[in-house]
Scaffold this motif. Structure first.
Motif, PDB file in Angstrom:
ATOM      1  N   ASN A  46       0.747  -1.014  -0.160  1.00 49.31           N
ATOM      2  CA  ASN A  46      -0.404  -0.009  -0.035  1.00 49.31           C
ATOM      3  C   ASN A  46       1.055   1.342  -0.233  1.00 49.31           C
ATOM      4  O   ASN A  46       2.431   1.071   0.465  1.00 49.31           O
ATOM      5  CB  ASN A  46      -0.454   0.002   1.331  1.00 49.31           C
ATOM      6  N   TYR A  77       0.124   0.040  -4.770  1.00 51.54           N
ATOM      7  CA  TYR A  77      -1.072   0.072  -4.987  1.00 51.54           C
ATOM      8  C   TYR A  77      -2.294   1.180  -3.836  1.00 51.54           C
ATOM      9  O   TYR A  77      -1.409   1.861  -2.984  1.00 51.54           O
ATOM     10  CB  TYR A  77      -2.282  -0.625  -4.309  1.00 51.54           C
ATOM     11  N   SER A  92      -5.320   4.041  -2.907  1.00 50.88           N
ATOM     12  CA  SER A  92      -6.595   4.362  -3.381  1.00 50.88           C
ATOM     13  C   SER A  92      -6.964   6.097  -3.444  1.00 50.88           C
ATOM     14  O   SER A  92      -6.181   6.741  -3.451  1.00 50.88           O
ATOM     15  CB  SER A  92      -7.563   4.149  -1.231  1.00 50.88           C
ATOM     16  N   ASP A 151     -10.222   3.232  -7.649  1.00 51.10           N
ATOM     17  CA  ASP A 151     -10.635   4.060  -7.618  1.00 51.10           C
ATOM     18  C   ASP A 151     -12.427   3.249  -7.094  1.00 51.10           C
ATOM     19  O   ASP A 151     -12.970   4.321  -6.727  1.00 51.10           O
ATOM     20  CB  ASP A 151     -10.958   4.939  -8.380  1.00 51.10           C
ATOM     21  N   CYS A 152     -12.249   2.676  -6.987  1.00 52.33           N
ATOM     22  CA  CYS A 152     -13.484   1.430  -6.776  1.00 52.33           C
ATOM     23  C   CYS A 152     -15.155   1.937  -7.814  1.00 52.33           C
ATOM     24  O   CYS A 152     -15.521   2.273  -6.540  1.00 52.33           O
ATOM     25  CB  CYS A 152     -13.270   1.442  -5.392  1.00 52.33           C
ATOM     26  N   ASN A 195     -13.592   2.164   4.239  1.00 53.85           N
ATOM     27  CA  ASN A 195     -12.399   1.757   3.549  1.00 53.85           C
ATOM     28  C   ASN A 195     -12.188  -0.414   3.155  1.00 53.85           C
ATOM     29  O   ASN A 195     -11.436   0.522   2.469  1.00 53.85           O
ATOM     30  CB  ASN A 195     -11.795   1.722   4.782  1.00 53.85           C
ATOM     31  N   TRP A 208     -12.265  -0.639  -0.980  1.00 54.34           N
ATOM     32  CA  TRP A 208     -10.333  -0.368  -2.097  1.00 54.34           C
ATOM     33  C   TRP A 208      -9.828  -0.745  -1.215  1.00 54.34           C
ATOM     34  O   TRP A 208      -8.558  -1.864  -1.762  1.00 54.34           O
ATOM     35  CB  TRP A 208      -9.831   1.175  -2.007  1.00 54.34           C
ATOM     36  N   ILE A 224      -7.403  -3.867  -3.720  1.00 57.43           N
ATOM     37  CA  ILE A 224      -6.430  -3.431  -3.568  1.00 57.43           C
ATOM     38  C   ILE A 224      -5.762  -5.524  -3.447  1.00 57.43           C
ATOM     39  O   ILE A 224      -4.804  -5.845  -4.034  1.00 57.43           O
ATOM     40  CB  ILE A 224      -5.453  -3.024  -2.546  1.00 57.43           C
ATOM     41  N   GLN A 280      -7.840   9.133   3.526  1.00 58.11           N
ATOM     42  CA  GLN A 280      -8.311   7.970   2.870  1.00 58.11           C
ATOM     43  C   GLN A 280     -10.152   7.909   2.812  1.00 58.11           C
ATOM     44  O   GLN A 280     -10.159   8.246   3.915  1.00 58.11           O
ATOM     45  CB  GLN A 280      -8.021   6.494   3.467  1.00 58.11           C
ATOM     46  N   SER A 281     -10.596   7.500   1.707  1.00 58.30           N
ATOM     47  CA  SER A 281     -11.820   7.472   1.581  1.00 58.30           C
ATOM     48  C   SER A 281     -12.555   8.553   1.796  1.00 58.30           C
ATOM     49  O   SER A 281     -14.188   9.251   2.770  1.00 58.30           O
ATOM     50  CB  SER A 281     -12.539   6.189   2.886  1.00 58.30           C
TER      51      SER A 281
END
Length: 644
Positions: free
Chosen positions: A264, A292, A294, A332-333, A358, A361, A365, A566-567
């Motif tokens: 990550n 990876y 997000s 990017d889901c 969360n 993603w 991943i 994140q998110s």
């Protein structure tokens, strides 16, 4: 790695083959490559193997040592293999981690785990001594649960064995665990370490093992890093050398030959530090590191403030450009939100999870990395407590609290000068934060006064008092005492929560997450370092920004004005499909099982909000939306376990 399960009976009944068969069938839902088991009249040991390392293909588990009459099974990946091979004088360099661990047990006995590093749980039965041992690793990387029912001890990585073995009357939901989980407004699920969502099913705590002998069950702690003495060097370079050498070793030990590795990567200090060590190490072996990140779904136009960066791709691309062997991936889901897979996740993880914003993603991943052949996923998940800990308010508060006024004055002055902050502004922030802290510490926590959770249950399980005790133990963000800092680093609450997610994720997706910032050696070091190492020369989070400055890219170290979020677009994602999703939400909130735990008036309030309001991407209803998500997850969990 693997999942392990089994039972040891001391009553008259023999183990029925139907149970062992149903267990194997239930566990086959996970990404398990092979299941082996041993069954005798009173004993059943099993292991569901995952081929995550070259050595794991030849694992012999469960194992019966007929010479010593010892039964052994393990869920393990050992990081200090080379050291153990030398100490144990094992000449077979291809020996599996399980058999290497068993050799360690034969050599050092009950405290053999003192010599191991890695992620593991072990079950051992010495028939001659009539002693059963069940171990969890130092930081709870791998969960292992147990239950003692009518003179039979059951153990399992997941909760599946208990659901196969117990009647509905025997396997009740734990109202204490669920009440504590739902009463906490943050994503934290754990208030009582060792408890699980199921009554009379317990999780072995990190750095502990249970011992069952002569009909008596005892719990033993084998590692307590909080007793470490403070390291005092004369030269600062000595700290830098120790921190750099230790952290590099923690990262590199996870990069086993023959294993494809992913990581990550955000724009933060922790994941970037991990990648900055892993990438050059793998490059020397001619290997690629898949990273990876997000990112938001489409154009992101909702901001908390300028400090938080929801789209970290720009800084990540700069980092990737520093390492030629990195292949980066941005997830990017698209079209997904916190509700898209929530029911599936609750059923798979078997908990009323509180991290649905969360999980999409994280899941994506892990799946993508596994599809590319990776079986190890590096993270920096707990780095905020170890390598990137350190803020000026905490340092100056502790120095004042311990009557080191001169040191406090110098620390504050260095920070003010380096960051061009007005003295009056610094004093205002310090005094305001201190006053808020005192108010929170003095009063019994008021966050439960307007709680949505049943007041009777809150009182019955002393949730307010235990939450306040937890606040005193771990503090609340900034202005921690040195004792609180140490407690945070080795928090059983954090270990248990992260361990549950990571263990289940590895079984579901076939890839194990490893976090070198949570390594036993890094924890011991960070506990032993004086607090001034974490904020030095006016620089916060100095272990990375100072000691690792030769390793981590300068654009990451020098950016003190931004932090990744994140998110951060979770509300925007929900808003896009709210007209359709609100029907799903209302249906879940109408679950009659919820009123056992959530006040009916609060349920009605949430339902009414969903019926009459559009989602607006600002902070107005942020807390309510988050709690609606928590409640939906609980609804799905209760429905999935209605038989209990």
């Amino acid at each position: 790695m693997s999942a392990i399960w089994g039972l040891l009976s001391q009553n008259k009944d023999t183990i029925q083959p139907e149970l062992t068969l149903s267990m194997k069938q239930r566990m086959s839902k996970f990404k398990i490559d092979r299941i082996d088991d041993l069954i005798e009249d009173k004993l059943y040991f099993a292991c569901g193997h995952q081929y995550l390392t070259p050595e794991s293909l030849h694992e012999i588990l469960p194992y019966h040592d007929t010479k010593h009459n010892i039964y052994f099974t393990a869920d393990c990946i050992i990081d200090n293999r080379s050291e153990l091979l030398d100490k144990l004088q094992v000449t077979d360099s291809n020996i599996s981690d399980g058999m290497l661990s068993y050799q360690a047990y034969l050599t050092w006995g009950e405290r053999f785990v003192d010599h191991l590093l890695g992620a593991f749980s072990f079950a051992i039965f010495d028939k001659e001594k009539d002693t059963f041992l069940l171990y969890a690793d130092h930081v709870g990387n791998r969960t292992i649960n147990y239950s003692l029912q009518e003179h039979t001890l059951y153990f399992c990585t997941t909760y599946d064995l208990f659901k196969e073995s117990f009647s509905p009357q025997q396997l009740q939901l734990s109202k204490k665990w669920i009440t504590a989980c739902e009463a906490e407004p943050s994503a934290c699920m754990i208030l009582f370490p060792g408890l699980t969502p199921f009554e009379n099913v317990f999780q072995v705590k990190a750095a502990h093992y249970i011992k069952y002998t002569n009909g008596t069950l005892s719990e033993i702690q084998y590692w307590n890093p909080k007793k470490s003495k403070t390291i005092l060097f004369k030269q600062e370079n000595q700290y830098k050398e120790l921190v750099t050498r230790t952290f590099k070793k923690c990262v590199e030990d996870l990069l086993r030959p023959g294993v494809h590795v992913a990581a990550n990567l955000s724009s933060g200090l922790d994941s970037t530090s991990v990648v900055s060590i892993a990438a050059p190490f793998l490059e020397k072996r001619g290997e690629t590191l898949h990273t990876y990140t997000s990112i938001p779904d489409g154009q992101y136009d909702y901001k908390f403030d300028d400090y938080y960066v929801p789209d970290e791709s720009a800084a990540v691309r700069k980092t990737v450009a520093c390492f030629p062997n990195i292949k980066s991936h941005f997830i990017d889901c698209k079209g997904e939100n916190a509700l898209t897979h929530m029911k599936q996740y609750v059923e798979e993880y078997d908990i009323p999870l509180k991290s649905s914003v969360n999980l999409n993603w994280i899941y994506k991943i892990n799946q993508d990395a596994r599809a590319k052949g990776c079986t190890i996923q590096l993270t920096g998940q707990t780095g905020n407590a170890t390598i990137s800990f350190g803020d000026i308010l905490t340092l100056t508060y502790e120095q004042i609290r311990t009557l080191h006024f001169g040191q406090a004055k110098k620390s504050a002055y260095d920070f003010i000068k380096k960051n061009h902050i007005p003295k009056k502004y610094f004093l205002h922030i310090f005094s305001t934060t201190w006053l808020d802290k005192m108010k929170e510490y003095i009063a019994i926590s008021g966050k439960h006064d307007q709680s949505m959770v049943n007041s009777v249950l809150l009182k019955k399980y002393h949730i307010k008092e235990n939450s306040h005790k937890m606040l005193l133990t771990y503090g609340n963000g900034s202005m921690l005492t040195n004792r609180q800092r140490r407690n945070v680093i080795c928090s059983q609450i954090t270990f248990q929560q992260i361990g549950i997610y990571n263990t289940m994720s590895s079984l579901i997706n076939g890839i194990i997450e490893r976090d070198p910032t949570k390594d036993k050696r890094m924890i011991e070091l960070c506990i032993a370092l004086p607090m001034r190492c974490f904020v030095s020369h006016g620089t916060e989070r100095y272990l990375v920004r100072g000691y690792l400055s030769d390793i981590v890219p300068k654009h990451i170290i020098s950016d003190i004005n931004h932090r990744g979020l994140q998110s951060g677009d979770y509300l925007q994602r929900l808003e896009r499909n709210w007209d359709n999703d609100r029907l799903i939400v209302i249906e879940a909130l109408n679950n009659p099982l919820l009123s056992q735990y959530i006040k009916q008036e609060k349920i009605d309030e949430m339902i009414n909000f969903c019926k009459t309001n559009k989602l607006v991407c600002d902070k107005t209803n942020d807390n309510l939306i988050i709690y609606i998500l928590y409640t939906i997850s609980l609804s799905y969990f209760l429905s999935a376990n209605i038989y209990t």
